[in-house]
Design a protein around this motif. Structure first.
Motif, mmCIF file in Angstrom:
data_model
loop_
_atom_site.group_PDB
_atom_site.id
_atom_site.type_symbol
_atom_site.label_atom_id
_atom_site.label_comp_id
_atom_site.label_asym_id
_atom_site.label_seq_id
_atom_site.Cartn_x
_atom_site.Cartn_y
_atom_site.Cartn_z
ATOM 1 N N SER A 115 0.793 -1.233 0.000
ATOM 2 C CA SER A 115 0.000 0.000 0.000
ATOM 3 C C SER A 115 0.820 1.274 0.000
ATOM 4 O O SER A 115 0.363 2.321 -0.449
ATOM 5 N N ALA A 141 -2.692 -5.727 0.696
ATOM 6 C CA ALA A 141 -2.566 -4.936 1.924
ATOM 7 C C ALA A 141 -3.960 -4.769 2.503
ATOM 8 O O ALA A 141 -4.958 -5.255 1.942
ATOM 9 N N ARG A 142 -4.051 -4.049 3.617
ATOM 10 C CA ARG A 142 -5.358 -3.840 4.257
ATOM 11 C C ARG A 142 -6.071 -2.599 3.748
ATOM 12 O O ARG A 142 -7.286 -2.492 3.886
ATOM 13 N N ARG A 143 -5.352 -1.671 3.157
ATOM 14 C CA ARG A 143 -5.923 -0.374 2.806
ATOM 15 C C ARG A 143 -6.403 -0.379 1.356
ATOM 16 O O ARG A 143 -5.628 -0.193 0.425
ATOM 17 N N GLN A 144 -7.693 -0.607 1.168
ATOM 18 C CA GLN A 144 -8.277 -0.719 -0.159
ATOM 19 C C GLN A 144 -8.040 0.538 -0.992
ATOM 20 O O GLN A 144 -7.651 0.453 -2.167
ATOM 21 N N CYS A 153 -7.503 -6.940 -0.912
ATOM 22 C CA CYS A 153 -7.512 -6.317 0.409
ATOM 23 C C CYS A 153 -7.538 -7.424 1.454
ATOM 24 O O CYS A 153 -8.534 -8.141 1.576
ATOM 25 N N GLN A 154 -6.440 -7.583 2.180
ATOM 26 C CA GLN A 154 -6.312 -8.725 3.081
ATOM 27 C C GLN A 154 -5.451 -8.363 4.285
ATOM 28 O O GLN A 154 -4.372 -7.793 4.145
ATOM 29 N N ASP A 155 -5.906 -8.720 5.468
ATOM 30 C CA ASP A 155 -5.127 -8.610 6.696
ATOM 31 C C ASP A 155 -4.245 -9.845 6.793
ATOM 32 O O ASP A 155 -4.744 -10.965 6.941
ATOM 33 N N THR A 212 -4.178 -12.652 9.939
ATOM 34 C CA THR A 212 -5.239 -13.601 10.272
ATOM 35 C C THR A 212 -4.789 -15.037 9.991
ATOM 36 O O THR A 212 -3.888 -15.276 9.181
ATOM 37 N N ALA A 257 -5.065 -16.109 6.249
ATOM 38 C CA ALA A 257 -4.645 -15.102 5.268
ATOM 39 C C ALA A 257 -4.049 -15.732 4.014
ATOM 40 O O ALA A 257 -4.420 -15.382 2.890
ATOM 41 N N ARG A 308 -0.756 -11.460 16.620
ATOM 42 C CA ARG A 308 -1.003 -10.968 15.262
ATOM 43 C C ARG A 308 0.306 -10.737 14.522
ATOM 44 O O ARG A 308 0.447 -11.102 13.349
#
Length: 278
Positions: free
Chosen positions: A28, A50-53, A75-77, A80, A83, A122
């Protein structure tokens, strides 16, 4: 046929060895976004993770307009449990010839007991389980094809414990040792593996963090540039297993990266006497 390593720095040769798709985890901003630009400039289609779409969509537009490549946004954390499985499913039948794992920065920067165990779990999953599972999933196909590359973006912290970075340094050490071991296993299969150990990089995140922590000259201090690091890493992908930035850029034959290569080779040969060389 696999091209000579000396010819893989850019252009068509790079595409043949590491294309058609590059997966960049942690894309990102900063070093991850720089890797995406560098890969796309060499003709590779990009899978941005990344997490930020919104940031990924903006980067997608830049890559498509500047380099005329295909871009898939996921968009993926990455912290998890599932993942890696979800990413592999989302990639579907696209051939990933280059995987760059740039995720795993420490958002906490805290003494070990000053945050929750959930936060550490995490970070642990993101820097161990997810990177291991993705390396297995995409690396197995690269080895089968006898073509591809893996870049694990790490930190100088991987080389030893650091106060307030206990879990970060520990998990980055995991990545370093995994990457160096895979280099030793996969180099005879024409799959290149490179650990890139960096210190502080000039990104908005690190500038904000330094300011929050009251570091003098947080906004003006000269720091390495993300684009330079990404370019150096792709240029040196075939010279694994480890690039210590910036030491190896200005170093000689006795640079840290050369020393680590010699160490991995020697230890692998020594261990083969007891565990076999298969």
């Amino acid at each position: 046929m696999r091209l000579n390593h000396a010819d893989t720095a850019s252009g068509t040769d790079f595409f043949r060895n590491y294309g058609p798709w590059a997966l960049i985890a942690g894309a990102s901003h900063g070093v991850g976004a720089a890797f995406a630009h560098q890969a796309a400039s060499r003709g590779l289609n990009c899978i941005l993770v990344a997490r930020r779409q919104a940031a990924l969509e903006s980067l997608k537009s830049e890559l498509q307009s500047q380099y005329n490549v295909e871009v898939l946004v996921l968009c993926q954390d990455l912290s998890t449990v599932d993942a890696a499985e979800r990413l592999v499913d989302a990639v579907e039948r696209r051939q990933v010839g280059l995987m760059i794992y740039n995720a795993g920065g420490d958002p906490i920067i805290s003494q070990f007991l000053n945050t929750s165990i959930d936060n550490w779990n995490r970070l642990l999953r993101m820097n161990t389980q997810t990177v291991m599972e993705l390396s297995y999933a995409f690396g197995s196909k690269m080895v089968e094809r006898r073509q591809g590359g893996l870049i694990l973006v790490g930190s100088h912290a991987a080389l030893g414990g650091v106060r307030k970075l206990g879990m970060y340094s520990a998990t980055k050490a995991f990545c370093l040792n995994l990457g160096e071991s895979l280099w030793a296993e996969w180099k005879t299969h024409n799959v290149d593996v490179l650990n890139v150990l960096i210190s502080t990089v000039d990104t908005p995140t690190i500038r904000d963090t330094m300011s929050r922590l009251g570091i003098p000259e947080a906004r003006t201090m000269a720091l390495p540039q993300a684009n330079d690091i990404a370019d150096t890493a792709l240029q040196g992908l075939a010279k694994g297993p480890t690039l210590v930035h910036p030491d190896d850029v200005v170093g000689d034959n006795d640079s840290p990266g050369s020393q680590r290569r010699a160490h991995v080779q020697a230890k692998s040969e020594e261990a083969a006497r007891f565990i076999g060389d298969d």
